[in-house]
Scaffold this motif. Structure first.
Motif, PDB file in Angstrom:
ATOM      1  N   PRO A   7      -0.640 -12.824 -17.997  1.00 44.76           N
ATOM      2  CA  PRO A   7      -1.895 -12.351 -17.445  1.00 44.76           C
ATOM      3  C   PRO A   7      -1.748 -10.714 -16.969  1.00 44.76           C
ATOM      4  N   LEU A   8      -2.941 -10.054 -17.098  1.00 46.04           N
ATOM      5  CA  LEU A   8      -2.866  -8.840 -16.671  1.00 46.04           C
ATOM      6  C   LEU A   8      -2.282  -8.673 -15.105  1.00 46.04           C
ATOM      7  N   PRO A   9      -1.674  -7.412 -14.992  1.00 43.41           N
ATOM      8  CA  PRO A   9      -1.549  -7.094 -13.745  1.00 43.41           C
ATOM      9  C   PRO A   9      -2.693  -6.702 -12.747  1.00 43.41           C
ATOM     10  N   GLU A  10      -2.599  -6.924 -11.519  1.00 51.24           N
ATOM     11  CA  GLU A  10      -3.458  -6.817 -10.471  1.00 51.24           C
ATOM     12  C   GLU A  10      -3.737  -5.406 -10.684  1.00 51.24           C
ATOM     13  N   PRO A  11      -4.921  -4.681 -10.573  1.00 49.47           N
ATOM     14  CA  PRO A  11      -5.043  -3.258 -10.366  1.00 49.47           C
ATOM     15  C   PRO A  11      -4.634  -2.621  -9.187  1.00 49.47           C
ATOM     16  N   THR A  12      -3.926  -1.430  -9.092  1.00 50.69           N
ATOM     17  CA  THR A  12      -3.537  -1.093  -7.789  1.00 50.69           C
ATOM     18  C   THR A  12      -4.780  -0.367  -7.372  1.00 50.69           C
ATOM     19  N   PRO A  13      -4.927  -0.441  -5.852  1.00 49.02           N
ATOM     20  CA  PRO A  13      -5.812   0.095  -5.097  1.00 49.02           C
ATOM     21  C   PRO A  13      -5.751   1.508  -5.047  1.00 49.02           C
ATOM     22  N   ASP A  14      -6.764   2.199  -4.971  1.00 47.09           N
ATOM     23  CA  ASP A  14      -6.872   3.826  -4.672  1.00 47.09           C
ATOM     24  C   ASP A  14      -6.226   4.019  -3.528  1.00 47.09           C
ATOM     25  N   GLY A  15      -5.396   5.355  -3.701  1.00 48.98           N
ATOM     26  CA  GLY A  15      -4.918   5.657  -2.353  1.00 48.98           C
ATOM     27  C   GLY A  15      -3.390   5.460  -2.397  1.00 48.98           C
ATOM     28  N   VAL A  16      -2.855   4.556  -3.139  1.00 47.23           N
ATOM     29  CA  VAL A  16      -1.264   4.439  -2.912  1.00 47.23           C
ATOM     30  C   VAL A  16      -0.663   5.691  -3.423  1.00 47.23           C
ATOM     31  N   LEU A  17       0.523   6.097  -2.560  1.00 44.98           N
ATOM     32  CA  LEU A  17       1.194   7.185  -2.491  1.00 44.98           C
ATOM     33  C   LEU A  17       2.408   7.052  -3.445  1.00 44.98           C
ATOM     34  N   ARG A  18       2.606   7.870  -4.635  1.00 47.94           N
ATOM     35  CA  ARG A  18       3.815   7.832  -5.303  1.00 47.94           C
ATOM     36  C   ARG A  18       4.107   9.231  -5.638  1.00 47.94           C
ATOM     37  N   GLU A  19       5.415   9.038  -5.861  1.00 46.78           N
ATOM     38  CA  GLU A  19       6.119  10.321  -6.157  1.00 46.78           C
ATOM     39  C   GLU A  19       6.765  10.447  -7.536  1.00 46.78           C
ATOM     40  N   ALA A  20       6.400  11.806  -8.097  1.00 44.58           N
ATOM     41  CA  ALA A  20       6.923  11.866  -9.440  1.00 44.58           C
ATOM     42  C   ALA A  20       8.204  12.473  -9.459  1.00 44.58           C
ATOM     43  N   ALA A  21       8.876  12.343 -10.669  1.00 44.95           N
ATOM     44  CA  ALA A  21      10.270  12.894 -10.762  1.00 44.95           C
ATOM     45  C   ALA A  21      10.836  14.202 -10.323  1.00 44.95           C
ATOM     46  N   ASP A  22       9.698  15.173 -10.317  1.00 46.08           N
ATOM     47  CA  ASP A  22       9.855  16.166  -9.889  1.00 46.08           C
ATOM     48  C   ASP A  22       9.726  16.299  -8.472  1.00 46.08           C
ATOM     49  N   GLY A  23       9.499  15.595  -7.786  1.00 49.62           N
ATOM     50  CA  GLY A  23       9.183  15.626  -6.073  1.00 49.62           C
ATOM     51  C   GLY A  23       7.737  15.690  -5.768  1.00 49.62           C
ATOM     52  N   SER A  24       6.976  15.856  -6.853  1.00 47.35           N
ATOM     53  CA  SER A  24       5.365  15.964  -6.352  1.00 47.35           C
ATOM     54  C   SER A  24       4.892  14.744  -5.997  1.00 47.35           C
ATOM     55  N   ARG A  25       3.904  14.678  -5.001  1.00 46.18           N
ATOM     56  CA  ARG A  25       3.262  13.502  -4.500  1.00 46.18           C
ATOM     57  C   ARG A  25       2.040  13.310  -5.135  1.00 46.18           C
ATOM     58  N   TRP A  26       1.510  11.984  -5.400  1.00 45.56           N
ATOM     59  CA  TRP A  26       0.454  11.736  -6.055  1.00 45.56           C
ATOM     60  C   TRP A  26      -0.241  10.523  -5.289  1.00 45.56           C
ATOM     61  N   ARG A  27      -1.546  10.349  -5.329  1.00 45.28           N
ATOM     62  CA  ARG A  27      -2.360   9.173  -4.918  1.00 45.28           C
ATOM     63  C   ARG A  27      -3.024   8.472  -6.136  1.00 45.28           C
ATOM     64  N   THR A  28      -3.086   7.348  -6.060  1.00 39.81           N
ATOM     65  CA  THR A  28      -3.598   6.400  -7.291  1.00 39.81           C
ATOM     66  C   THR A  28      -5.209   6.670  -6.958  1.00 39.81           C
ATOM     67  N   ALA A  29      -6.022   6.906  -7.993  1.00 40.03           N
ATOM     68  CA  ALA A  29      -7.378   7.219  -8.119  1.00 40.03           C
ATOM     69  C   ALA A  29      -8.062   6.615  -9.036  1.00 40.03           C
ATOM     70  N   GLY A  30      -7.970   5.217  -9.140  1.00 41.37           N
ATOM     71  CA  GLY A  30      -9.029   4.667 -10.260  1.00 41.37           C
ATOM     72  C   GLY A  30      -8.225   4.478 -11.485  1.00 41.37           C
TER      73      GLY A  30
END
Length: 77
Positions: A7-30
């Motif tokens: 089964p396909l994984p559920e899509p991640t909702p917009d706005g979830v906070l994630r951190e990259a390996a370099d420490g920068s922070r990003w939010r899911t956006a579609g």
């Protein structure tokens, strides 16, 4: 003959906070048309950010040196 697919994984909702390996922070956006996760830098309004400004997860992983990890919302400060 029976065909089974994972089964396909559920899509991640917009706005979830994630951190990259370099420490920068990003939010899911579609997602792209092919289903790849898109991101904007933390602090950018997802609702008003144009699609062409958003970044694909595969490129972020390549540019930042590793996978993005989900952070608790309290970590946004």
């Amino acid at each position: 003959m029976e065909h089974r697919t994972a089964p396909l994984p559920e899509p991640t909702p917009d706005g979830v906070l994630r951190e990259a390996a370099d420490g920068s922070r990003w939010r899911t956006a579609g997602h792209t048309a092919t289903g790849e996760q898109l991101y904007v830098l933390d602090g950018v309004a997802v609702e008003t950010c144009p699609m062409w400004v958003r970044e694909r997860e595969t490129l972020l992983v390549e540019l930042t040196g590793g996978p993005l990890t989900t952070l608790a919302e309290g970590a946004a400060a």
